[in-house]
Scaffold this active site. Structure first.
Site, mmCIF file in Angstrom:
data_model
loop_
_atom_site.group_PDB
_atom_site.id
_atom_site.type_symbol
_atom_site.label_atom_id
_atom_site.label_comp_id
_atom_site.label_asym_id
_atom_site.label_seq_id
_atom_site.Cartn_x
_atom_site.Cartn_y
_atom_site.Cartn_z
ATOM 1 N N TYR A 197 0.826 -1.211 0.000
ATOM 2 C CA TYR A 197 0.000 0.000 0.000
ATOM 3 C C TYR A 197 0.862 1.263 0.000
ATOM 4 C CZ TYR A 197 -4.657 -1.990 0.947
ATOM 5 O OH TYR A 197 -5.852 -2.638 0.873
ATOM 6 N N LYS B 144 3.498 -15.326 1.651
ATOM 7 C CA LYS B 144 3.664 -16.018 0.361
ATOM 8 C C LYS B 144 5.154 -16.263 0.188
ATOM 9 C CE LYS B 144 1.913 -17.572 -3.547
ATOM 10 N NZ LYS B 144 0.982 -18.720 -3.649
ATOM 11 N N ASP C 265 -2.689 -18.259 -0.132
ATOM 12 C CA ASP C 265 -3.716 -18.928 -0.960
ATOM 13 C C ASP C 265 -4.350 -20.073 -0.180
ATOM 14 O OD1 ASP C 265 -1.221 -20.178 -1.072
ATOM 15 O OD2 ASP C 265 -1.392 -20.780 -3.174
ATOM 16 N N ASP D 264 -6.135 -7.271 4.175
ATOM 17 C CA ASP D 264 -7.307 -6.596 3.597
ATOM 18 C C ASP D 264 -8.252 -7.652 3.016
ATOM 19 O OD1 ASP D 264 -8.889 -4.445 2.566
ATOM 20 O OD2 ASP D 264 -8.008 -4.801 0.602
ATOM 21 N N ASP E 262 -11.938 -9.393 4.816
ATOM 22 C CA ASP E 262 -13.254 -9.366 4.155
ATOM 23 C C ASP E 262 -13.814 -10.784 4.070
ATOM 24 O OD1 ASP E 262 -13.244 -6.605 3.665
ATOM 25 O OD2 ASP E 262 -14.037 -6.860 1.634
HETATM 26 C C1 IPM Z 1 -10.252 -1.422 4.427
HETATM 27 C C2 IPM Z 1 -10.549 -0.769 3.096
HETATM 28 C C3 IPM Z 1 -9.410 0.185 2.775
HETATM 29 C C4 IPM Z 1 -8.144 -0.645 2.660
HETATM 30 C C5 IPM Z 1 -9.621 1.058 1.533
HETATM 31 C C6 IPM Z 1 -10.928 1.832 1.587
HETATM 32 C C7 IPM Z 1 -8.471 1.983 1.298
HETATM 33 O O1 IPM Z 1 -10.738 -1.727 2.114
HETATM 34 O O2 IPM Z 1 -10.151 -0.701 5.430
HETATM 35 O O3 IPM Z 1 -10.134 -2.646 4.457
HETATM 36 O O4 IPM Z 1 -7.884 -1.223 1.601
HETATM 37 O O5 IPM Z 1 -7.412 -0.712 3.638
HETATM 38 MG MG MG Z 2 -10.769 -3.737 2.854
#
Ligand code: IPM
Ligand code: MG
Length: 355
Positions: free
Chosen positions: A142, A188, A220, A244, A248
């Site tokens: 990032y 990885k 993975d 990230d 999710d």
């Molecule tokens: C998160 C979001 C952020 C990230 C974005 C909005 C920049 O997806 O907080 O997980 O990728 O960190």
């Molecule tokens: Mg995110």
């Protein structure tokens, strides 16, 4: 009476609605626990860009650093998608994390017993899941240099220093000590040099925590194992982009992304926010689920302010609301006795929390 100053960053989309409910709940526990919260609002994201031309005004950093903790809603939306990268709400968020030095992002994924049917996985797979993703937040691909693009090429750099890995690893091991004492570090290392260093350093840090069992997994495989048998995980330690994605994925175990909180902590001040986004498609309709934000407020009390009794009250109130069958629209088809609006859900949880 204990007094605390909280910075509120409501942001865009459903951000304002869900923060308002979290404040309702905070005020309810304050009145019964001899606490006084004062709030200061600060702008960030698309709304900040619209007013000031900058998604992260300097004033917002000042207000945040002057508070005991930051409670954050959500930012972004289609409206700002075509702005140059540095003006986009997401860039503001990344700069904010960097300026506040919040290197450790803690994202718990818990399956509430009452909602075991809401997961897209079978109840027998997700029942009892209680894991914590510890994601490095201000390094990795990032932020790595060089990065850039021209007409035909785009490039980013995934880089971690020993020092960055050491501090996030300590965070993960310390958290594991308060849980089931297992850390799975995800990388990885079969392909990436940066991951080889990551694995080496995490292994070294682990020696300082002999009670914690450390394992390593390729990212993975981890993505697959999370779906196959999520209960095998306690603390999942990983870098910025893998975290990230995996967080999710982990959030869906619980059935709705509207349920899960997060904390971003570092040397200075902590930021507490739901893991979901600003959901512009449902903004203003009163149907957003405020639970993730209310649970984030609870994490704030527990981790930033040391108010674990008040935090327990909030967590208990959330569980009770779910148990009694109150559901916002996202969870309406799962054993709902009553479908309620964003603000009704906030009031129900606030009432239970005040008892
Ligand atoms: C998160 C979001 C952020 C990230 C974005 C909005 C920049 O997806 O907080 O997980 O990728 O960190
Ligand atoms: Mg995110």
């Amino acid at each position: 009476m204990k007094r605390y100053k909280i910075a509120l960053i409501k942001g865009d989309g459903i951000g304002p609605e869900i923060i308002d409910e979290a404040v309702k709940v905070l005020d309810a526990v304050a009145s019964c626990c001899d606490i006084d919260f004062s709030y200061e609002e600060a702008l960030m994201g698309g709304c900040a860009y619209d007013i000031t031309g900058d998604p992260l005004p300097q004033e917002t950093i000042k207000i945040s650093l002057n508070s005991d903790a930051v409670l954050f809603g959500a930012i972004g939306g289609e409206k700002w998608d075509n702005l140059p990268r540095e003006k986009r709400p997401e860039s503001g968020l990344l700069r904010f994390r960097k300026e506040l030095g919040v290197y450790a992002n803690l994202r718990p994924a818990v399956v509430y017993d009452e909602l075991v049917n809401a997961s897209s996985l079978k109840p027998e797979v997700v029942e009892g899941v209680d894991l914590m993703v510890v994601r490095e937040l201000i390094g990795g691909i990032y932020f790595g240099e060089p990065k850039g693009r021209d007409e035909n090429r785009g490039w980013n750099t995934m880089v971690y220093t020993r020092e960055e890995i050491v501090r996030i690893a300590h965070e993960a091991f310390k958290i594991a000590m308060t849980r089931s004492k297992r850390v799975c570090s995800i990388d990885k290392a079969n392909v990436l040099d940066v991951s080889q260093l990551w694995r080496e350093v995490v292994t070294e840090v682990a020696k300082e925590y002999p009670e914690v069992e450390l394992s390593h997994m390729y990212v993975d495989n981890a993505a697959m194992q999370l779906i196959r048998d999520p209960r095998q995980f306690d603390v999942m330690l990983t870098g910025n982009i893998f975290g990230d994605i995996l967080s999710d994925e982990a959030s869906m175990l619980s059935g709705s992304i509207g349920l899960l909180p997060s904390a971003s902590v570092g040397a200075k001040i902590g930021v507490y926010e739901p893991i979901h986004g600003s959901a512009p498609d449902i903004a203003g309709q009163g149907i957003a689920n405020p639970i993730a934000t209310i649970a984030s407020a609870s994490m704030m009390l527990r981790y930033a302010l040391g108010l674990s009794e008040a935090a327990d009250k909030i967590d208990g109130a959330i569980k009770r609301a779910l148990k009694e069958g109150y559901r916002t629209k996202d969870l309406a088809q799962y054993d709902a006795k009553e479908v309620c609006s964003t603000s009704e859900m906030g009031s129900i949880i606030a009432n239970y929390a005040a008892k």
